[in-house]
Motif scaffolding. Structure first.
Motif, PDB file in Angstrom:
ATOM      1  N   ALA A 108       0.828  -1.207   0.000  1.00 55.14           N
ATOM      2  CA  ALA A 108       0.000   0.000   0.000  1.00 55.14           C
ATOM      3  C   ALA A 108       0.857   1.250   0.000  1.00 55.14           C
ATOM      4  CB  ALA A 108      -0.929   0.001   1.207  1.00 55.14           C
ATOM      5  N   LYS A 109       2.115   1.112   0.430  1.00 55.69           N
ATOM      6  CA  LYS A 109       3.039   2.234   0.403  1.00 55.69           C
ATOM      7  C   LYS A 109       3.527   2.510  -1.004  1.00 55.69           C
ATOM      8  CE  LYS A 109       5.589   1.131   4.157  1.00 55.69           C
ATOM      9  NZ  LYS A 109       6.830   0.984   4.940  1.00 55.69           N
ATOM     10  N   GLY A 110       3.241   1.590  -1.937  1.00 54.83           N
ATOM     11  CA  GLY A 110       3.688   1.768  -3.304  1.00 54.83           C
ATOM     12  C   GLY A 110       5.019   1.121  -3.605  1.00 54.83           C
ATOM     13  N   ILE A 122      -7.338   1.297  -4.254  1.00 56.81           N
ATOM     14  CA  ILE A 122      -5.876   1.441  -4.145  1.00 56.81           C
ATOM     15  C   ILE A 122      -5.180   0.382  -4.998  1.00 56.81           C
ATOM     16  CG2 ILE A 122      -5.575   0.009  -2.089  1.00 56.81           C
ATOM     17  CD1 ILE A 122      -3.642   2.216  -1.073  1.00 56.81           C
ATOM     18  N   LEU A 137      -4.841  -2.977  -4.878  1.00 57.80           N
ATOM     19  CA  LEU A 137      -3.978  -3.971  -4.230  1.00 57.80           C
ATOM     20  C   LEU A 137      -4.468  -5.393  -4.471  1.00 57.80           C
ATOM     21  CD1 LEU A 137      -2.991  -2.487  -0.767  1.00 57.80           C
ATOM     22  CD2 LEU A 137      -1.498  -3.124  -2.650  1.00 57.80           C
ATOM     23  N   ARG A 161       1.984   2.093  -8.844  1.00 56.05           N
ATOM     24  CA  ARG A 161       2.792   2.089  -7.620  1.00 56.05           C
ATOM     25  C   ARG A 161       3.117   3.499  -7.175  1.00 56.05           C
ATOM     26  NH1 ARG A 161       5.769  -2.515  -9.347  1.00 56.05           N
ATOM     27  NH2 ARG A 161       7.499  -1.270 -10.054  1.00 56.05           N
ATOM     28  N   ARG A 191       0.082   4.649  -5.269  1.00 60.60           N
ATOM     29  CA  ARG A 191      -0.070   4.000  -3.961  1.00 60.60           C
ATOM     30  C   ARG A 191       0.922   4.563  -2.954  1.00 60.60           C
ATOM     31  NH1 ARG A 191      -1.179  -1.094  -6.585  1.00 60.60           N
ATOM     32  NH2 ARG A 191       0.986  -1.721  -6.609  1.00 60.60           N
ATOM     33  N   GLY A 192       0.438   4.946  -1.813  1.00 62.85           N
ATOM     34  CA  GLY A 192       1.318   5.438  -0.754  1.00 62.85           C
ATOM     35  C   GLY A 192       1.730   6.872  -0.974  1.00 62.85           C
ATOM     36  N   MET A 212      -3.328   4.093   2.651  1.00 67.59           N
ATOM     37  CA  MET A 212      -4.342   3.283   3.316  1.00 67.59           C
ATOM     38  C   MET A 212      -3.867   2.863   4.703  1.00 67.59           C
ATOM     39  SD  MET A 212      -6.354   0.112   1.624  1.00 67.59           S
ATOM     40  CE  MET A 212      -7.626  -0.788   2.490  1.00 67.59           C
ATOM     41  N   PHE A 232      -5.049   0.136   7.993  1.00 68.01           N
ATOM     42  CA  PHE A 232      -5.807  -1.108   8.105  1.00 68.01           C
ATOM     43  C   PHE A 232      -6.344  -1.322   9.511  1.00 68.01           C
ATOM     44  CE2 PHE A 232      -2.668  -1.512   4.756  1.00 68.01           C
ATOM     45  CZ  PHE A 232      -3.453  -1.932   3.706  1.00 68.01           C
TER      46      PHE A 232
END
Lengths: 326, 388, 623
Positions: free
Chosen positions: A230-232, C56, C58, C86, C89-90, C95, C97
């Motif tokens: 999720a951090k990429g 996102i 994933l 990518r 994301r982040g 995100m 959890f």
């Protein structure tokens, strides 16, 4: 840390005593010194006197566990069990039953040959298996992973004996690339070591890669891997940074315990490739039914196992910050 | 007159167990059956394993024939009892009697019509020459013959029973011990746990191979090794308890029960904390009842997974032990023994390869399906490891 | 630049499973604006988490197919190459959890994990990243951010870890923060801090928030717009205040009425019949058909669209969207609009009158009860101290009454319950059942008492032995505690209690895995009832259930209590449940009871500081 190691060593004492009692029961009680003497002197034409003589020469002329003729500490100490086990504690292995050789010296002399084949096998096996396992884990779900896994299963379905015989036949005999077996001292030993190391590596790859792959995949299912994604982060970074260090924890359990055994040698490899290490020493003793040597090797093995367990615990602190010794 | 070896009982038990499991998995929730149905490779593996088990079963049903004199009349003892042959032939031996009795003088290659080694032959004109004599049964030896002229295919088939017995018998022997000690240690904890942990740490600290060697040298020296049944070994006129293969299973079991015991202990510790165990305790159900109803049934999947996964390792171990010379006796068909002799044959010129090939083929044919099937069983029963 | 951060158009996420194609998310559309919070609410399995993971992106595993469009700041991102995804994301979307305890990598420092995103997306060097990370850590209210930076996750509490997760998610100043059940695993007092922090940073950084939760009260207090999900679809979408003051969809209405609270005391909670359909087999028409109290003849045939059309006078304009034929003028004027069921479902039913006047007699009296766990250290495992899980509590349970024992995780309430039942040996104090001291009893004497004191557990999965048939599970207690009954009598008793908890006799010879979570909880209740107890400990008995299922179980417990005059000790952390079901309440904190009394008194006039803090932390719902 130090107090932890001391505590672990103290835990080891009852285990070592247990091992000694068990081997003594096997070797002195089930199989009495008289049996041993007869076997070594030859079953048929042996006289009771010769048996007594042999027992006296080799220190088997005492009662096995309790000496009722003695007083005080002698009841316990003047026995085969005590006389044969206590010196083991300071690594005095005594002399062999058949040839009367100094076992301790023999072990010290032969362990380097075992190490010469054990160490490169160990190191290369970890590197190759981890590397291949990570590639498979990276490719998980693809056709390549499925086939890779299937090849692993095939490889682990073949007995090590076939790898040895096949290696000797193709690389040694047919292609004449390497000597089939033998050993030499110093750097000259390398050409003799290549074949056994290659064979041992091939033999361990199937099971090794599969195990490490499972460990990796178990890690990739964890929540923190999802966080990393999720951090990429890219898949390779997720796998090689985040999953790898966590996967090292189960890997260490599997690997570190065997480090002390690198000296211990392998029965099959050494006897097939005529390497004068502890493995072939043991197998010769087995075939000659020399129980003094077998007993010494059992004791040595237990000690190495306990050292391995302690090393494993210590190595955890290196990779897992959650583990602290109190 | 039937003859039952201790290891025959293992084969019967395994066959019964396999039939029971097959019956169970058609009922219940059938996770394993579903997995096998979806996984064609596992289904094929199962067929292979059944074939091997069937062969082992046929090789475990044996009886001694009534001894006959030259005229074919049955011999009787002085008091009128029947006299039996000392050799107990199995159903398999009888089915394959063509292969069993169709021996040659020495080596012959697969499908060959002549011997592999030169011999002095008398020509029809009386001269003697060296050459390759024709075989007695040309073309019938699919995998050739060995040094003493026995059919290699037959020898390899005879190895099946040994492999199956080692692979299953060892685990069958260890399961009760491992479950008993593992559950007790995990469930009760405390002092009992300390003692059991001490015992298995001590046992597992002893190098396994050496322990096996020591045991085999001490106990396994005598006993039935295949071939003739000596009257002194027969118990109650049919049962032969002193069976070297059985000793081998027992000894392999003693050295390998600790792993399963440790697994079971861990699982029992987990189960002990579960709410349904607490519910039973709130009903005043005693410890033994909780173990029997709540703990043991819920860790049987671990036992099953271990059994199928250990199987192939044990088959491979047998070969290695036979090679060291502490496996089953030389008279008993075993792939380890075949490999052992085949090793020297490879250095002959020209190479005699079929003995090694046959042992490889038959061993691979058992171990590979066992591994594939074991994976399928584990995937079905252990959802934690379900990654593919 | 438009204020619209995210737009999701007709998002569909399907999984291939053994049972067929699971349509986890099946055509969801919504928009989120800058600095605002959009909440997706629904019960478990409705597809809200999958929606978040699809946004996102994933969900890359095989067997997953995603359709539809996702626009971030106006540009389509669902068809970008993986490398560009990518980078989003982040960086642009981040995100957090549900499980803070496992969401951080245990073998790397906090600093290492935060700076990772900064160096990757912002191109900062190591020193810059460290500075940025430390300032972010102080923004999430760490007093010593430098120390936290160098620390490992296992040394932080759950709330602290979730703050680290927020710092990590917001360090690149993303446009959208997805928070998937961010406080579900946390205590209610910490929940308040975390939500407050998220709201503060949201307005500070201008981040839009997508909040995924099952907790309606949390939504009411923290969201601007709410989407209610059911079976992979949005059934209602409206501004939060509007939704709660005037819910339109029958499912939303039902859901809100099934929430326990003070307002519903003395009444049965609303329940929804049946169970949520599996994602592989939705009904053909409206997905709520078959369960809907206002279902009409045509509902099962055509699926309603999510629109603003209104049928009735109360038109709220274009802000409230509902997917229900009731609000479709064309549909309502047609022939298919005839109601299937009598609409008597409007008002919730009052409870039947009680069997016996409660409160007169003391059933269980607990005084100075202590549960201490020894801490063993050193070579010989000498006891070096004790964890005082329960440290001298006094409780009194009266006949036919419910005493609630509330407290946050780790306060010792579960240990207290088990100690009362003598499942754990007490370290001191006494437990009297009808005047009989039971702590000193032997096994045989205790058996007499065990039939009178029973327990219901939290986890519907681990509380039933998966290898036993339901009848054997229920019969176990009868066999052990009532040896006088013969087989026929036992069977009759099993059938009787199964009927009582609303499961037919068919359930007898089935295994637990064939039942849903709510049904399993019924089996657990039946098991306890089978020995005809007078006192039952409900250990978080409804905490693991979805709100509509929880309502069914609470109703059942209430009915059983009134019918048989059973007393409950209700161990829970959920204050809404306490307000609804309990007569008296005891607040537990660090092994001690800090306050106890009648529910009205404690909730309206708390005196202890901790009780006040606890009560003020609970998000309130409109009356």
């Amino acid at each position: 840390m130090l107090s932890y190691i001391i505590r672990r060593l103290m835990y080891a004492v009852p285990i070592i005593i247990g091992v000694n009692v068990l081997t003594a029961l096997l070797f002195f009680r089930v199989n009495t010194p008289d049996d041993m003497a007869r076997k070594i002197l030859g079953e048929k034409f042996v006289t009771p006197a010769a048996v007594e003589n042999w027992k006296k020469d080799h220190g088997y002329d005492l009662p096995a566990f309790i000496n009722t003729d003695e007083h005080g500490a002698g009841i316990v100490t003047q026995t085969i069990f005590f006389q044969k086990s206590a010196p083991l504690l300071w690594f005095d292995f005594g002399r062999s039953d058949r040839n009367n050789i100094d076992i301790g010296r023999e072990i010290r002399g032969r362990m380097w040959a075992s190490l010469a084949i054990g160490l490169p096998t160990f190191i290369f096996a970890i590197i190759i298996n981890l590397f291949l396992a990570m590639i498979l884990a990276y490719l998980r779900g693809t056709l390549l992973d499925t086939w890779g896994l299937f090849i692993c299963v095939i490889m682990m379905s073949i007995s090590i004996l076939f790898y040895i015989i096949g290696g000797q036949f193709f690389l040694g005999k047919a292609l004449r690339l390497l000597p089939i077996s033998g050993y030499d001292t110093g750097l000259h030993s390398i050409k003799f070591l290549i074949l056994p190391v290659i064979v041992a590596l091939i033999g361990s790859t199937g099971a090794g890669v599969r195990f490490y792959r499972t460990v990796f995949l178990e890690e990739t299912g964890r929540d923190y891997i999802r966080t990393a994604r999720a951090k990429g982060l890219g898949e390779s970074r997720v796998l090689f940074k985040h999953a790898l260090k966590n996967a090292m924890i189960p890997v260490l359990t599997n690997v570190v315990v065997s480090i002390p055994f690198l000296f211990y040698g392998s029965l099959i490899m050494e006897s097939f490739f005529s390497i004068p290490g502890l493995g072939s020493f043991t197998i010769d003793a087995i075939q000659a039914q020399d129980f003094a040597i077998v007993r010494s090797m059992v004791y040595l093995g237990s000690i190495l196992y306990i050292i391995g367990l302690i090393l494993t615990d210590i190595s955890y602190t290196l990779v897992d910050p959650r583990v602290v010794f109190d | 007159m039937p003859v039952i070896l201790a290891t025959d009982l293992i084969v019967f038990l395994v066959t019964g167990g396999a039939i029971f499991m097959a019956y169970r998995s058609t009922r219940g929730n059938g996770a394993v059956l579903r997995e096998i149905k979806q996984n064609r490779l596992a289904a094929v593996s199962l067929v292979f394993l059944c074939l091997y088990l069937g062969t082992a079963l046929m090789d475990s049903l044996r009886w001694r024939d009534v001894a006959v004199d030259e005229n074919g009349a049955a011999l009787i003892t002085e008091d009128g009892g029947a006299v039996y042959e000392s050799e107990a032939l199995s159903l398999l031996d009888r089915a394959l009697s063509g292969l069993r009795t169709g021996t040659e003088k020495s080596y012959s290659a697969p499908f060959a019509s002549r011997l592999f080694v030169k011999e002095s032959m008398e020509l029809p004109d009386g001269r003697v020459t060296r050459g390759y004599p024709p075989l007695r049964y040309p073309g019938t030896h699919i995998l050739g013959t060995d040094k003493v002229g026995s059919d290699v295919l037959y020898t390899a088939i005879k190895g099946i029973r040994t492999g199956i017995v080692i692979g299953t018998g060892t685990t069958l022997i260890i399961i009760p011990f491992a479950i008993f000690f593992g559950v007790i240690a995990g469930f009760f904890g405390g002092f009992i746990d300390d003692i059991i942990q001490y015992v298995y740490t001590t046992l597992s600290s002893i190098p396994g191979v050496l322990l096996i060697v020591a045991f085999m040298l001490l106990f396994g020296g005598k006993g039935f090794q295949g071939g003739l049944v000596s009257e002194s070994d027969v118990f109650l006129s049919v049962f032969v308890p002193n069976d070297r293969l059985f000793w081998l299973c027992l000894i392999l079991g003693i050295t390998s029960w600790t792993d399963l015991c440790r697994l079971i202990r861990g699982e029992a510790m987990k189960l002990r904390e579960l709410e349904y165990v607490n519910a039973a305790r709130a009903f005043g159900v005693p410890g033994s009842g909780i173990i029997w109803r709540h703990i043991v049934p819920n860790l049987m999947h671990i036992v099953l997974i271990t059994v199928v996964l250990q199987f192939s390792g044990l088959v491979l171990a047998e070969a290695v032990l036979s090679y060291i010379g502490i496996g089953v006796g030389p008279e008993m068909g075993s792939w380890g023994n075949m490999i052992n002799t085949a090793r020297l044959e490879l250095s002959r010129e020209p190479v005699v390869w079929w003995n090694l090939f046959a042992s490889f083929l038959f061993m691979f044919g058992l171990v590979l399906p066992a591994n594939i099937f074991g994976d399928a069983v584990r995937d079905a029963l252990d959802p934690k490891l379900r990654y593919r | 630049m438009s204020s619209q951060v995210l737009e999701v158009k007709n998002l569909k996420t399907y999984f291939k499973t053994g049972e067929g194609l699971a349509r986890a998310v099946d055509g969801v559309s919504f928009k989120i604006e800058r600095s605002s919070t959009f909440a997706l609410v629904g019960e478990s399995g409705c597809g809200k988490s999958v929606t978040a993971l699809s946004i996102i992106q994933l969900l890359s595993a095989s067997g997953v197919e995603t359709h539809g469009d996702i626009f971030l700041n106006g540009s389509e991102i669902s068809n970008l190459p993986e490398a560009e995804k990518r980078h989003i994301r982040g960086n642009r979307i981040s995100m957090i959890f549900q499980e803070p305890m496992t969401s951080l990598n245990p073998v790397f420092t906090i600093g290492n994990q935060i700076t990772e995103a900064l160096t990757l997306h912002q191109g900062l060097n190591k020193a810059e990243a460290k500075n940025a990370a430390i300032s972010m850590l102080s923004q999430v209210k760490f007093t010593d951010p430098e120390a936290i930076f160098n620390d490992y996750p296992h040394r932080l509490s759950g709330g602290m870890r979730q703050r680290v997760m927020i710092a990590m998610a917001l360090c690149c100043k993303p446009d959208l923060l997805i928070a998937d059940e961010p406080t579900t695993a946390l205590d209610v007092t910490i929940q308040k801090d975390i939500m407050g922090l998220m709201n503060e940073l949201k307005s500070e950084l201008g981040t839009a928030v997508l909040l995924i939760t099952h907790n309606l009260a949390l939504v009411y207090n923290n969201a601007d717009t709410v989407g209610v999900m059911y079976a992979g679809r949005l059934v209602e979408l409206a501004p939060a205040r509007l939704l709660f003051s005037n819910p339109q969809h029958p499912y939303t209405i039902k859901l809100m009425r099934s929430i326990p609270g003070a307002a519903r005391r003395g009444h049965l909670l609303d329940t929804i019949k049946g169970a949520v359909p599996a994602a592989t087999s939705y009904p053909k028409g409206c997905r709520f058909s078959g369960r809907c109290p206002r279902e009409m003849e045509g509902c099962a045939a055509t699926e309603p669209a999510l629109t603003t059309k209104k049928s009735t006078a109360n038109d709220y304009g274009s802000k409230q969207f509902v997917a229900c034929h009731l609000y479709d003028l064309a549909f309502m004027s047609g022939a298919k609009a005839r109601p299937l069921r009598a609409a008597a479902d409007g008002e919730s039913k009052a409870l039947p009158t009680k069997a016996a006047a409660p409160g007169s007699e003391t059933i269980v009296k607990i005084s100075n009860l202590k549960t201490w766990y020894p801490i063993r250290k050193g070579i010989f495992k000498k006891i070096r101290g004790y964890v005082r899980a329960v440290d001298g509590i006094d409780l009194t349970v009266r006949s036919g009454q419910t005493l609630a024992l509330v407290g946050e995780s780790g306060c010792g309430k579960t240990s207290a319950g088990k100690t009362i039942l003598q499942l754990i040996k007490p370290a001191g104090g006494s437990v009297c059942f009808r005047g009989q001291e039971i702590t000193a009893m032997g096994t045989r004497e205790l058996k007499q008492i065990r039939a009178k004191m029973q327990i219901i557990f939290q986890d519907p999965y681990s509380s039933l032995n998966p290898r036993l048939m339901v009848k054997d599970i229920i019969e176990e207690g009868i066999r052990s505690l009532l040896p006088g009954l013969n087989k026929v009598e036992r069977q009759r008793r099993v059938a009787e209690v199964l009927d009582l908890v609303g499961l037919g006799p068919k359930a007898m010879s089935r295994y637990p895995h064939e039942f849903s979570g709510g049904q399993r909880q019924r089996i657990g209740i039946a098991r306890a009832l089978a020995v005809r107890p007078e006192f039952i400990i409900c250990d978080e008995a409804v905490s693991a259930l979805d709100v509509s299922v929880q309502a069914q179980i609470l109703n059942l417990l209430k009915i059983i209590q009134d019918k048989f005059g059973i007393s409950y000790l209700f161990i829970t952390h959920d204050l809404g449940v306490v307000e609804y079901i309990a007569d008296e309440v005891a607040v537990m904190y660090n092994g001690k009871i800090v306050e106890r009394g009648a529910v009205e008194d404690i909730f309206n006039r708390p005196t202890h500081e901790y009780t006040k803090k606890l009560l003020s932390a609970v998000p309130a719902l409109p009356e």
